[in-house]
Write an enzyme that holds these catalytic residues in place. Structure first.
Site, PDB file in Angstrom:
ATOM      1  N   CYS A 112       0.818  -1.229   0.000  1.00  0.00           N
ATOM      2  CA  CYS A 112       0.000   0.000   0.000  1.00  0.00           C
ATOM      3  C   CYS A 112       0.845   1.270   0.000  1.00  0.00           C
ATOM      4  O   CYS A 112       0.358   2.342  -0.338  1.00  0.00           O
ATOM      5  CB  CYS A 112      -0.929   0.005   1.210  1.00  0.00           C
ATOM      6  SG  CYS A 112      -1.897  -1.487   1.342  1.00  0.00           S
ATOM      7  N   HIS A 251      -3.450   6.749   3.065  1.00  0.00           N
ATOM      8  CA  HIS A 251      -3.921   5.459   2.552  1.00  0.00           C
ATOM      9  C   HIS A 251      -5.310   5.201   3.132  1.00  0.00           C
ATOM     10  O   HIS A 251      -5.584   5.523   4.288  1.00  0.00           O
ATOM     11  CB  HIS A 251      -2.937   4.370   2.996  1.00  0.00           C
ATOM     12  CG  HIS A 251      -3.379   2.998   2.626  1.00  0.00           C
ATOM     13  ND1 HIS A 251      -3.792   2.679   1.357  1.00  0.00           N
ATOM     14  CD2 HIS A 251      -3.487   1.855   3.363  1.00  0.00           C
ATOM     15  CE1 HIS A 251      -4.127   1.405   1.329  1.00  0.00           C
ATOM     16  NE2 HIS A 251      -3.966   0.887   2.527  1.00  0.00           N
ATOM     17  N   ASN A 281     -10.277  -0.288   0.092  1.00  0.00           N
ATOM     18  CA  ASN A 281      -8.815  -0.325   0.089  1.00  0.00           C
ATOM     19  C   ASN A 281      -8.314  -0.876  -1.257  1.00  0.00           C
ATOM     20  O   ASN A 281      -8.509  -2.052  -1.566  1.00  0.00           O
ATOM     21  CB  ASN A 281      -8.340  -1.210   1.248  1.00  0.00           C
ATOM     22  CG  ASN A 281      -6.830  -1.254   1.379  1.00  0.00           C
ATOM     23  OD1 ASN A 281      -6.104  -0.813   0.495  1.00  0.00           O
ATOM     24  ND2 ASN A 281      -6.362  -1.804   2.488  1.00  0.00           N
TER      25      ASN A 281
HETATM   26  O1  UT7 Z   1      -3.966  -1.863   3.684  1.00  0.00           O
HETATM   27  C1  UT7 Z   1      -3.686  -2.280   4.977  1.00  0.00           C
HETATM   28  C2  UT7 Z   1      -4.287  -3.569   5.339  1.00  0.00           C
HETATM   29  N1  UT7 Z   1      -5.428  -3.660   6.145  1.00  0.00           N
HETATM   30  C3  UT7 Z   1      -5.706  -2.966   7.264  1.00  0.00           C
HETATM   31  O2  UT7 Z   1      -5.065  -2.059   7.631  1.00  0.00           O
HETATM   32  C4  UT7 Z   1      -6.888  -3.381   8.064  1.00  0.00           C
HETATM   33  C5  UT7 Z   1      -6.728  -3.025   9.503  1.00  0.00           C
HETATM   34  N2  UT7 Z   1      -7.798  -3.562  10.310  1.00  0.00           N
HETATM   35  C6  UT7 Z   1      -9.075  -3.149  10.234  1.00  0.00           C
HETATM   36  O3  UT7 Z   1      -9.429  -2.276   9.449  1.00  0.00           O
HETATM   37  C7  UT7 Z   1     -10.063  -3.759  11.201  1.00  0.00           C
HETATM   38  O4  UT7 Z   1      -9.379  -4.513  12.152  1.00  0.00           O
HETATM   39  C8  UT7 Z   1     -11.141  -4.644  10.517  1.00  0.00           C
HETATM   40  C9  UT7 Z   1     -12.104  -3.785   9.703  1.00  0.00           C
HETATM   41  C10 UT7 Z   1     -10.492  -5.671   9.625  1.00  0.00           C
HETATM   42  C11 UT7 Z   1     -11.971  -5.362  11.574  1.00  0.00           C
HETATM   43  O5  UT7 Z   1     -12.556  -4.425  12.453  1.00  0.00           O
HETATM   44  P1  UT7 Z   1     -12.460  -4.621  14.033  1.00  0.00           P
HETATM   45  O6  UT7 Z   1     -13.226  -3.550  14.631  1.00  0.00           O
HETATM   46  O7  UT7 Z   1     -10.973  -4.712  14.354  1.00  0.00           O
HETATM   47  O8  UT7 Z   1     -13.196  -5.980  14.234  1.00  0.00           O
HETATM   48  P2  UT7 Z   1     -12.618  -7.341  14.848  1.00  0.00           P
HETATM   49  O9  UT7 Z   1     -11.659  -7.977  13.899  1.00  0.00           O
HETATM   50  O10 UT7 Z   1     -12.161  -7.080  16.255  1.00  0.00           O
HETATM   51  O11 UT7 Z   1     -13.939  -8.195  14.912  1.00  0.00           O
HETATM   52  C12 UT7 Z   1     -15.055  -7.808  15.702  1.00  0.00           C
HETATM   53  C13 UT7 Z   1     -16.184  -8.744  15.374  1.00  0.00           C
HETATM   54  C14 UT7 Z   1     -15.784 -10.221  15.358  1.00  0.00           C
HETATM   55  O12 UT7 Z   1     -16.868 -10.955  15.881  1.00  0.00           O
HETATM   56  P3  UT7 Z   1     -16.817 -11.506  17.396  1.00  0.00           P
HETATM   57  O13 UT7 Z   1     -15.585 -12.390  17.452  1.00  0.00           O
HETATM   58  O14 UT7 Z   1     -16.692 -10.286  18.253  1.00  0.00           O
HETATM   59  O15 UT7 Z   1     -18.105 -12.231  17.532  1.00  0.00           O
HETATM   60  C15 UT7 Z   1     -15.654 -10.518  13.897  1.00  0.00           C
HETATM   61  O16 UT7 Z   1     -15.900 -11.870  13.585  1.00  0.00           O
HETATM   62  O17 UT7 Z   1     -16.671  -8.445  14.066  1.00  0.00           O
HETATM   63  C16 UT7 Z   1     -16.744  -9.646  13.315  1.00  0.00           C
HETATM   64  N3  UT7 Z   1     -16.585  -9.326  11.914  1.00  0.00           N
HETATM   65  C17 UT7 Z   1     -17.611  -9.004  11.116  1.00  0.00           C
HETATM   66  N4  UT7 Z   1     -18.924  -8.904  11.358  1.00  0.00           N
HETATM   67  C18 UT7 Z   1     -19.703  -8.544  10.323  1.00  0.00           C
HETATM   68  C19 UT7 Z   1     -15.417  -9.269  11.195  1.00  0.00           C
HETATM   69  N5  UT7 Z   1     -15.707  -8.917   9.934  1.00  0.00           N
HETATM   70  C20 UT7 Z   1     -17.042  -8.762   9.870  1.00  0.00           C
HETATM   71  C21 UT7 Z   1     -17.924  -8.392   8.828  1.00  0.00           C
HETATM   72  N6  UT7 Z   1     -19.246  -8.292   9.112  1.00  0.00           N
HETATM   73  N7  UT7 Z   1     -17.505  -8.115   7.577  1.00  0.00           N
END
Ligand code: UT7
Length: 326
Positions: A112, A251, A281
């Protein structure tokens, strides 16, 4: 005398994948995606087309914007993690499609952060090798690396391309860059299969190793820290205060990451250019697409000091300090 950005262009494929579409594919909701990421829709490159096709369109727009003839381009460099194929390079494929010959063309990748690394590479080629005009492209078909059964990654990614003409100039435009990386974080964001370690095979496909894997929440914290650091370092190196900067082009990985950087640096969120809701992204393409939209919508004026900042797989993180001279 110096090196400056003299033209920008971007291209987004027409096919849209909305949050409603994502709801039909995985267990997610429009509400979750918007509140956790800020993304509403993303663009998808049609079958039969590739990163080079998006890159060519963005390049033609950048060339037209700069006012030079395409024959005046002295080199082509392309940042991509979704090259058309292992080889030849996407830059060479773009060169052919632009009808150019006998100039250097090559790919490089810093995920990125690619476009930001690319501006510094182009500056070095111009100042070190005597070239006059370079074409810097960042083009990505992230949909090709996306596992559309994995809700934690598939809602984030989209396709697009941005390009810029970088020229030897009376006025100095690319003032400085800060480039960093730390390979020990490589396991947080990677594609395990399809490379020379585990080349394409039935096993790779069956185990979905050809798709991107990500430790989202760990990356989230590192992203805020590293992008904040990249902004602070470039300000410090150039004895500037944050008030001297008119616009920051970050980004676009997650709106909450951008908001976290703004909070960390105590800079109003309004100073950050944000278009993540439309495209998600697009890896290296995010920054040049956002730059092009910021320029074309009048958010950047002649004389403005702006910062481009990104982080990504590697991990890499980087910033450019730019004076807009056009
Ligand atoms: O280009 C650079 C590369 N990428 C990044 O920089 C991404 C960086 N990370 C992020 O943007 C965030 O961590 C995410 C958007 C990927 C995830 O958001 P989060 O607030 O960190 O969520 P989490 O991973 O802590 O998950 C919270 C909950 C989980 O459920 P439980 O375990 O609490 O029941 C996940 O399974 O949200 C769930 N979850 C979803 N729910 C609905 C994860 N993805 C989804 C989804 N829809 N698409």
């Amino acid at each position: 005398m110096g090196v400056a950005i003299t033209g920008t262009g971007s291209y987004l494929p027409e096919i849209k994948l909305t949050n409603r579409d994502m709801e039909m594919m995985v267990d997610t909701s429009d509400e979750w995606i918007i509140t956790r990421t800020g993304i509403k829709e993303r663009r998808i490159c049609p079958k039969g087309k590739a990163s080079s096709d998006l890159g060519v369109e963005a390049s033609l727009r950048a060339i037209a914007d700069s006012g030079i003839k395409k024959e005046d381009i002295d080199f082509i460099i392309c940042a991509t993690i979704t090259a058309d194929m292992y080889f030849p390079s996407t830059a060479c494929i773009i060169q052919k499609k632009l009808g150019l010959e006998n100039i250097p063309a090559f790919d490089f990748q810093a995920a990125c952060s690619g476009f930001i690394y690319g501006l510094e590479i182009a500056k070095g080629l111009i100042l070190g090798c005597g070239y006059k005009n370079g074409l810097v492209i960042a083009s990505e078909c992230m949909s090709r690396l996306t596992d559309y059964t994995d809700r934690s990654t598939c809602v984030l990614l989209g396709d697009g391309a941005g390009a810029a003409i970088i020229s030897y100039s009376k006025e100095e435009g690319i003032l400085d860059s800060y480039l960093a990386s730390n390979g020990s974080y490589g396991n947080l964001l990677y594609t395990p299969g399809g490379g020379s370690l585990k080349s394409s095979s039935f096993e790779v496909i069956e185990k979905r190793m050809n798709f991107m894997k990500m430790e989202g929440s760990t990356l989230f914290k590192i992203a805020i820290h590293s992008m904040s650091e990249a902004v602070l370092k470039i300000l410090e190196k150039n004895n500037l205060k944050k008030e001297d900067i008119s616009l920051i082009i970050p980004h676009q990985a997650n709106l909450r990451i951008i908001a976290g950087v703004a909070k960390n640096l105590d800079i109003p969120l309004e100073k950050f250019f944000i278009n993540i809701e439309k495209y998600g992204n697009m890896s290296a393409a995010c920054v040049p697409v956002a730059l092009d939209e910021a320029v074309k919508s009048g958010k950047i004026k002649k004389g403005d000091l702006i910062i481009l900042v990104a982080f990504g797989a590697g991990l890499t993180w980087a910033s450019n300090l730019i004076r807009w001279v056009k």
